[in-house]
Design a protein around this motif. Sequence first.
Motif, PDB file in Angstrom:
ATOM      1  N   PHE A 165       0.824  -1.210   0.000  1.00 38.09           N
ATOM      2  CA  PHE A 165       0.000   0.000   0.000  1.00 38.09           C
ATOM      3  C   PHE A 165       0.860   1.263   0.000  1.00 38.09           C
ATOM      4  CE2 PHE A 165      -4.506  -1.226   1.604  1.00 38.09           C
ATOM      5  CZ  PHE A 165      -4.603  -2.171   0.600  1.00 38.09           C
ATOM      6  N   PHE A 166       1.951   1.264   0.766  1.00 40.64           N
ATOM      7  CA  PHE A 166       2.854   2.421   0.766  1.00 40.64           C
ATOM      8  C   PHE A 166       3.489   2.623  -0.603  1.00 40.64           C
ATOM      9  CE2 PHE A 166       2.977   2.340   5.476  1.00 40.64           C
ATOM     10  CZ  PHE A 166       2.847   3.701   5.706  1.00 40.64           C
ATOM     11  N   VAL A 167       3.939   1.538  -1.222  1.00 42.99           N
ATOM     12  CA  VAL A 167       4.556   1.631  -2.552  1.00 42.99           C
ATOM     13  C   VAL A 167       3.531   2.106  -3.570  1.00 42.99           C
ATOM     14  CG1 VAL A 167       5.604   0.278  -4.425  1.00 42.99           C
ATOM     15  CG2 VAL A 167       6.364  -0.051  -2.064  1.00 42.99           C
ATOM     16  N   LEU A 168       2.311   1.580  -3.494  1.00 45.28           N
ATOM     17  CA  LEU A 168       1.251   2.012  -4.396  1.00 45.28           C
ATOM     18  C   LEU A 168       0.969   3.502  -4.227  1.00 45.28           C
ATOM     19  CD1 LEU A 168      -0.782   1.114  -6.530  1.00 45.28           C
ATOM     20  CD2 LEU A 168      -2.339   0.501  -4.690  1.00 45.28           C
ATOM     21  N   ASP A 169       0.939   3.966  -2.991  1.00 39.94           N
ATOM     22  CA  ASP A 169       0.718   5.386  -2.742  1.00 39.94           C
ATOM     23  C   ASP A 169       1.850   6.225  -3.336  1.00 39.94           C
ATOM     24  OD1 ASP A 169      -0.820   7.563  -1.138  1.00 39.94           O
ATOM     25  OD2 ASP A 169       1.297   7.845  -0.603  1.00 39.94           O
ATOM     26  N   MET A 170       3.085   5.777  -3.169  1.00 32.68           N
ATOM     27  CA  MET A 170       4.224   6.507  -3.750  1.00 32.68           C
ATOM     28  C   MET A 170       4.127   6.542  -5.267  1.00 32.68           C
ATOM     29  SD  MET A 170       7.531   5.587  -1.344  1.00 32.68           S
ATOM     30  CE  MET A 170       7.613   3.925  -1.935  1.00 32.68           C
ATOM     31  N   PHE A 171       3.768   5.408  -5.863  1.00 36.15           N
ATOM     32  CA  PHE A 171       3.623   5.347  -7.320  1.00 36.15           C
ATOM     33  C   PHE A 171       2.539   6.300  -7.798  1.00 36.15           C
ATOM     34  CE2 PHE A 171       1.318   3.529 -10.957  1.00 36.15           C
ATOM     35  CZ  PHE A 171       2.313   3.617 -11.931  1.00 36.15           C
ATOM     36  N   LEU A 172       1.384   6.279  -7.147  1.00 39.78           N
ATOM     37  CA  LEU A 172       0.280   7.141  -7.557  1.00 39.78           C
ATOM     38  C   LEU A 172       0.623   8.615  -7.348  1.00 39.78           C
ATOM     39  CD1 LEU A 172      -2.759   5.074  -6.245  1.00 39.78           C
ATOM     40  CD2 LEU A 172      -2.001   5.343  -8.623  1.00 39.78           C
ATOM     41  N   SER A 173       1.304   8.938  -6.266  1.00 37.29           N
ATOM     42  CA  SER A 173       1.719  10.327  -6.030  1.00 37.29           C
ATOM     43  C   SER A 173       2.706  10.785  -7.088  1.00 37.29           C
ATOM     44  CB  SER A 173       2.369  10.467  -4.650  1.00 37.29           C
ATOM     45  OG  SER A 173       1.440  10.203  -3.651  1.00 37.29           O
ATOM     46  N   TYR A 174       3.648   9.926  -7.433  1.00 30.66           N
ATOM     47  CA  TYR A 174       4.643  10.249  -8.451  1.00 30.66           C
ATOM     48  C   TYR A 174       3.972  10.430  -9.809  1.00 30.66           C
ATOM     49  CZ  TYR A 174       8.749   9.788 -11.446  1.00 30.66           C
ATOM     50  OH  TYR A 174       9.713   9.995 -12.382  1.00 30.66           O
ATOM     51  N   ARG A 175       3.055   9.527 -10.117  1.00 28.84           N
ATOM     52  CA  ARG A 175       2.327   9.603 -11.388  1.00 28.84           C
ATOM     53  C   ARG A 175       1.511  10.891 -11.467  1.00 28.84           C
ATOM     54  NH1 ARG A 175      -2.796   7.172 -12.875  1.00 28.84           N
ATOM     55  NH2 ARG A 175      -2.924   7.176 -15.126  1.00 28.84           N
ATOM     56  N   HIS A 176       0.880  11.256 -10.352  1.00 29.91           N
ATOM     57  CA  HIS A 176       0.079  12.484 -10.314  1.00 29.91           C
ATOM     58  C   HIS A 176       0.948  13.720 -10.571  1.00 29.91           C
ATOM     59  CE1 HIS A 176      -3.176  15.171  -9.254  1.00 29.91           C
ATOM     60  NE2 HIS A 176      -2.388  15.772  -8.387  1.00 29.91           N
ATOM     61  N   LYS A 177       2.169  13.707 -10.030  1.00 33.46           N
ATOM     62  CA  LYS A 177       3.077  14.842 -10.236  1.00 33.46           C
ATOM     63  C   LYS A 177       3.541  14.936 -11.683  1.00 33.46           C
ATOM     64  CE  LYS A 177       4.817  14.913  -5.550  1.00 33.46           C
ATOM     65  NZ  LYS A 177       5.931  14.610  -4.654  1.00 33.46           N
ATOM     66  N   LEU A 178       3.605  13.792 -12.376  1.00 28.42           N
ATOM     67  CA  LEU A 178       4.069  13.784 -13.750  1.00 28.42           C
ATOM     68  C   LEU A 178       3.004  14.189 -14.763  1.00 28.42           C
ATOM     69  CD1 LEU A 178       6.241  10.556 -13.958  1.00 28.42           C
ATOM     70  CD2 LEU A 178       7.009  12.914 -13.806  1.00 28.42           C
TER      71      LEU A 178
END
Length: 156
Positions: free
Chosen positions: A135-148
């Motif tokens: 869940f933490f990794v998924l959150d990091m991925f989604l946050s990174y994707r949102h920034k891009l």
Amino acid sequence: MLFYLIIFVVTAVDQISKVWIRSILKVGESMPFYKDIISFSHYQNSGAAGSSLQGSARYLGILAVVIIAVILYYRKKGSFQGFFKEAGAAFFVGGAIGNGIERLLFGKVTDFIVFRSGHGVMNLADLAINLGVVFFVLDMFLSYRHKLLPKEKNFQ
């Protein structure tokens, strides 16, 4: 509220499953569970993952208490915003409590879930900790994707 509910359910289900396994299987005994994919084999682990640090269960139990306290402190400060961070932290804490109870009380942890893929022997607390990390990794991925993602342009 969901945070504490997840912790309670993970801890309770983990402890009940360990009591159940200890009541039906002797240490070293096995039984099939789901086809050839999962079986139950009763093991007692006095160390950490992969049977490393054998004999260190009490120290690992103390470490679990410290980690739980740190997570609760940072949650109270508001560091875990969003569903995936909150749920991830809750699964991690529930798993740490489940294994910490056994480490501090018995000096060992009951492991019993064996996957055919050969990833060692686990228990439900271990699976909850792993799910928390996912869940933490998924959150990091989604946050990174949102920034891009490109910012919506305002055409006027």
